[in-house]
Design a protein around this motif. Structure first.
Motif, PDB file in Angstrom:
ATOM      1  N   LYS A 224      56.398 129.630  56.725  1.00 51.72           N
ATOM      2  CA  LYS A 224      57.419 129.914  55.717  1.00 51.72           C
ATOM      3  C   LYS A 224      58.565 128.918  55.781  1.00 51.72           C
ATOM      4  O   LYS A 224      59.249 128.669  54.806  1.00 51.72           O
ATOM      5  N   MET A 225      58.769 128.411  57.015  1.00 52.67           N
ATOM      6  CA  MET A 225      59.898 127.496  57.167  1.00 52.67           C
ATOM      7  C   MET A 225      59.528 126.043  56.899  1.00 52.67           C
ATOM      8  O   MET A 225      60.359 125.169  56.902  1.00 52.67           O
ATOM      9  N   GLU A 226      58.207 125.821  56.728  1.00 51.20           N
ATOM     10  CA  GLU A 226      57.749 124.454  56.487  1.00 51.20           C
ATOM     11  C   GLU A 226      58.336 123.906  55.192  1.00 51.20           C
ATOM     12  O   GLU A 226      58.664 124.665  54.284  1.00 51.20           O
ATOM     13  N   HIS A 227      58.340 122.591  55.154  1.00 50.23           N
ATOM     14  CA  HIS A 227      58.694 121.921  53.912  1.00 50.23           C
ATOM     15  C   HIS A 227      57.668 122.360  52.875  1.00 50.23           C
ATOM     16  O   HIS A 227      56.470 122.327  53.141  1.00 50.23           O
ATOM     17  N   LYS A 228      58.099 122.807  51.733  1.00 49.62           N
ATOM     18  CA  LYS A 228      57.096 123.258  50.766  1.00 49.62           C
ATOM     19  C   LYS A 228      57.517 122.974  49.324  1.00 49.62           C
ATOM     20  O   LYS A 228      58.709 122.787  49.037  1.00 49.62           O
ATOM     21  N   LEU A 229      56.475 122.936  48.481  1.00 52.97           N
ATOM     22  CA  LEU A 229      56.708 122.775  47.045  1.00 52.97           C
ATOM     23  C   LEU A 229      56.276 124.071  46.375  1.00 52.97           C
ATOM     24  O   LEU A 229      55.183 124.572  46.659  1.00 52.97           O
ATOM     25  N   THR A 230      57.140 124.607  45.565  1.00 48.75           N
ATOM     26  CA  THR A 230      56.770 125.816  44.826  1.00 48.75           C
ATOM     27  C   THR A 230      56.434 125.424  43.385  1.00 48.75           C
ATOM     28  O   THR A 230      57.270 124.844  42.682  1.00 48.75           O
ATOM     29  N   LEU A 231      55.191 125.689  43.011  1.00 52.63           N
ATOM     30  CA  LEU A 231      54.711 125.280  41.686  1.00 52.63           C
ATOM     31  C   LEU A 231      54.576 126.499  40.785  1.00 52.63           C
ATOM     32  O   LEU A 231      53.987 127.515  41.205  1.00 52.63           O
ATOM     33  N   LYS A 232      55.117 126.388  39.583  1.00 47.83           N
ATOM     34  CA  LYS A 232      54.884 127.427  38.568  1.00 47.83           C
ATOM     35  C   LYS A 232      53.786 126.893  37.657  1.00 47.83           C
ATOM     36  O   LYS A 232      53.948 125.814  37.062  1.00 47.83           O
ATOM     37  N   VAL A 233      52.668 127.576  37.611  1.00 45.88           N
ATOM     38  CA  VAL A 233      51.520 127.066  36.854  1.00 45.88           C
ATOM     39  C   VAL A 233      50.939 128.142  35.943  1.00 45.88           C
ATOM     40  O   VAL A 233      51.105 129.332  36.197  1.00 45.88           O
ATOM     41  N   SER A 234      50.239 127.670  34.892  1.00 45.23           N
ATOM     42  CA  SER A 234      49.576 128.654  34.028  1.00 45.23           C
ATOM     43  C   SER A 234      48.080 128.688  34.301  1.00 45.23           C
ATOM     44  O   SER A 234      47.439 129.711  34.184  1.00 45.23           O
ATOM     45  N   ASN A 235      47.524 127.520  34.725  1.00 40.30           N
ATOM     46  CA  ASN A 235      46.091 127.458  35.042  1.00 40.30           C
ATOM     47  C   ASN A 235      45.886 127.447  36.563  1.00 40.30           C
ATOM     48  O   ASN A 235      45.473 126.457  37.163  1.00 40.30           O
TER      49      ASN A 235
END
Lengths: 304, 274
Positions: A224-235
């Motif tokens: 959870k603390m890792e560097h992360k990218l949060t993507l909002k996607v439809s597919n």
């Protein structure tokens, strides 16, 4: 996995003040369980109850599967060692005499292990110096040695680094790791020093206003603390397929959100995705610390 | 329990307070012998060794109050009780082991005092002039009173978690008990009749009158009972060999032991420790 300590809706009231409010913790064998909470969150109350110094107002707890209402609860405590707030040492005695006293208390057949214990905690050269003249770090280490006199397999340390200088903190940290790794001692350690806990804990319990609001393993937490990218996607399916094929660490949060773990060059990452016709509606880059995580848990979330 | 006692006596042997108590017991015996011997030489007084043996009992309560409050007070201040509970010792055993250590130490102090009086005093003042059985009865009663004192002060030390407050309460209590005992003794020792003087025709004339302060039979009973119940009253009577009924004193002491130890065990079991 064997559970060493489990509490079930533990509650402690002092007149109108509720120090513990249905607290539930689960400590697995071999864990270093970091109990995190601000001052007054209920950490010491919880430890006092587990050690038999106080009775819960309601709720139960089990140690090695033995219920607190059982007549055997004192017997299982013989397998425990504890430092609660301050180490239990006779100030007028030397380190060796304190250990002799503890050896007699726990009924050790001989005094043979005392030298090894003194060596383990680095107090083998204190000679005739009385414990009252020890530094705080030395007292804390003597307290740990005393708590280890009965060869416990469960050690409870309440705020063991409070007031220690950096050197003392390192010494205690290394000692705790050594005890856990070499002697396989399960350790419950309470603290509000998050950085320090994050260096040793294998599991965390976050205590706030007398309740355990989250229990999490360090692996989960690190993720959870890792560097992360949060993507909002439809597919979402296409994205998941791509991440699987390319062995990219990810977690599906909901049907429109995917977290991708790891450090990526954002523009290159977007480029790679677009080559596969994968267009995200939104990409958000974030990095979380234990401190942020904790703040979000106890207050940030509520305040937001 | 054995482990607790073993650890307790190990601590006792290394405890400064215990050695001070030991030195005090020997020193007090030698001091008493010295002052009595000087009086014997100066004024030709007859000194009875058995009386010297009994005298320590009048102040033993103060000694026990100080020793118990400081020795057991450390159990809280240094976190020893916390440690004993957290490693699985039963609260009942912790309480009883502390009581036993206090009793044995107090009796040791008294026996040591008597041994010194006997070894040094008998060659100087002569042998014991009362029947040994009488002396043994008196010493037995004193020992039971010592145990009663120990049960009271152990109760205080185990109930109050603060060493200083324990010491203050214990010392105030022991002096309070002594004051009450002295008051009762004073009332009971009042003469029934007094000589009242008055001038009649310019001449002083004395006549025997009923003492207005002489207590009634009921009052005498009340004060005698108070004196018998009070450990300080017991030892004053024992040292002065003035107890009208020696047999009741150990019974009252036994009552004190049962009440204080029983209450102590119940309350300590429920005590919330920090």
């Amino acid at each position: 996995m064997e559970i060493i300590l489990e509490t079930n809706n533990l509650e402690k009231k002092y007149k109108d003040f509720r120090a513990l409010n249905h607290a539930n913790i689960h400590i697995e064998k071999g864990a270093i369980y970091g109990l995190i909470g601000k001052n007054g969150a209920g950490k010491t109350t919880l430890i006092r109850i587990i050690c038999g110094l106080q009775e819960p107002t309601s709720g139960t707890y089990t140690i090695y599967g033995v219920d607190n209402s059982s007549s055997n609860i004192e017997s299982v405590r013989k397998r425990m060692g504890a430092i609660i707030e301050t180490p239990s040492i006779y100030g007028e005695m030397t380190a060796r005499d304190n250990l002799i006293e503890q050896y007699k208390l726990v009924g050790m057949p001989s005094l043979e292990g005392i030298d090894d214990l003194l060596k383990l905690v680095g107090l083998e050269n204190t000679g005739n110096k009385k414990a009252k003249n020890f530094s705080l770090g030395m007292k804390q280490r003597l307290g740990i040695a005393i708590a280890l006199a009965n060869n416990p397999d469960f050690l409870i340390l309440d705020e063991p680094i409070n007031g220690l200088d950096p050197q003392g903190i390192i010494e205690i940290r290394e000692l705790i790791l050594k005890l856990n790794k070499e002697s396989r001692i399960t350790i419950l350690i309470s603290s509000h020093y998050l950085d320090e806990l994050s260096k040793i804990a294998t599991h965390y319990g976050f205590l706030d206003n007398g309740s355990i609001i989250k229990e999490i393993s360090s692996e989960e937490l690190m993720k959870k603390m890792e560097h992360k990218l949060t993507l909002k996607v439809s597919n979402q399916k296409d994205f998941v397929k791509y991440f699987e094929e390319n062995k990219i660490s990810y977690e599906v949060i909901d049907n429109k959100t995917i977290d991708v773990y790891g450090k990526y060059n954002l523009s290159k990452f977007i480029n790679e995705l677009s080559k596969k016709n994968l267009i995200a509606d939104d990409i958000h880059e974030q990095e979380e610390s234990l401190e942020n995580y904790y703040m979000n848990l106890i207050g940030g979330g509520k305040n937001d | 329990m054995i482990k607790l006692l073993n650890a307790g006596f190990t601590r006792l042997r290394k405890n400064k307070l215990f050695w001070l108590l030991t030195i005090f017991s020997i020193g007090l015996a030698l001091f008493m012998i010295y002052t009595q011997y000087s009086d014997m030489k100066k004024y030709g007084e007859v000194i009875e060794v058995y009386q010297l043996m009994l005298n320590y009992s009048t102040i033993i309560g103060i000694v026990i109050a100080i020793f118990t409050s400081l020795f057991l007070g450390v159990e809280y201040s240094d976190g020893a009780i916390r440690n004993k509970i957290s490693i699985g010792h039963k609260r009942t055993n912790i309480y009883l082991s502390n009581l036993i250590i206090t009793i044995i130490t107090s009796l040791f102090s008294y026996i040591l005092f008597m041994i010194v009086i006997a070894i040094v005093g008998i060659p100087l003042f002569g042998t014991i002039t009362i029947p040994i059985s009488t002396l043994l009865k008196l010493i037995w009663c004193i020992f039971v009173t010592i145990i009663a004192y120990c049960s009271i002060f152990t109760f205080i030390a185990m109930m109050i978690s603060n060493k200083t407050i324990t010491a203050i309460v214990s010392i105030i209590l022991v002096f309070g008990l002594m004051m009450c005992a002295l008051t009762s003794l004073n009332i009971l020792s009042a003469q029934e009749y007094i000589q009242a003087g008055a001038f009649v025709d310019g001449e002083m004339q004395f006549k025997k009158e009923k003492n207005p302060r002489y207590p009634s039979e009921e009052e005498r009973k009340v004060h005698q009972t108070l004196l018998d119940i009070n450990p300080a009253g017991q030892v004053f009577q024992l040292a002065g060999r003035s107890a009208p009924n020696l047999k009741v004193l150990p019974l009252y002491s036994l009552g004190i032991i049962v009440v204080f130890t029983g209450a102590g065990l119940v309350l300590f079991k429920k005590k919330e420790l920090k």
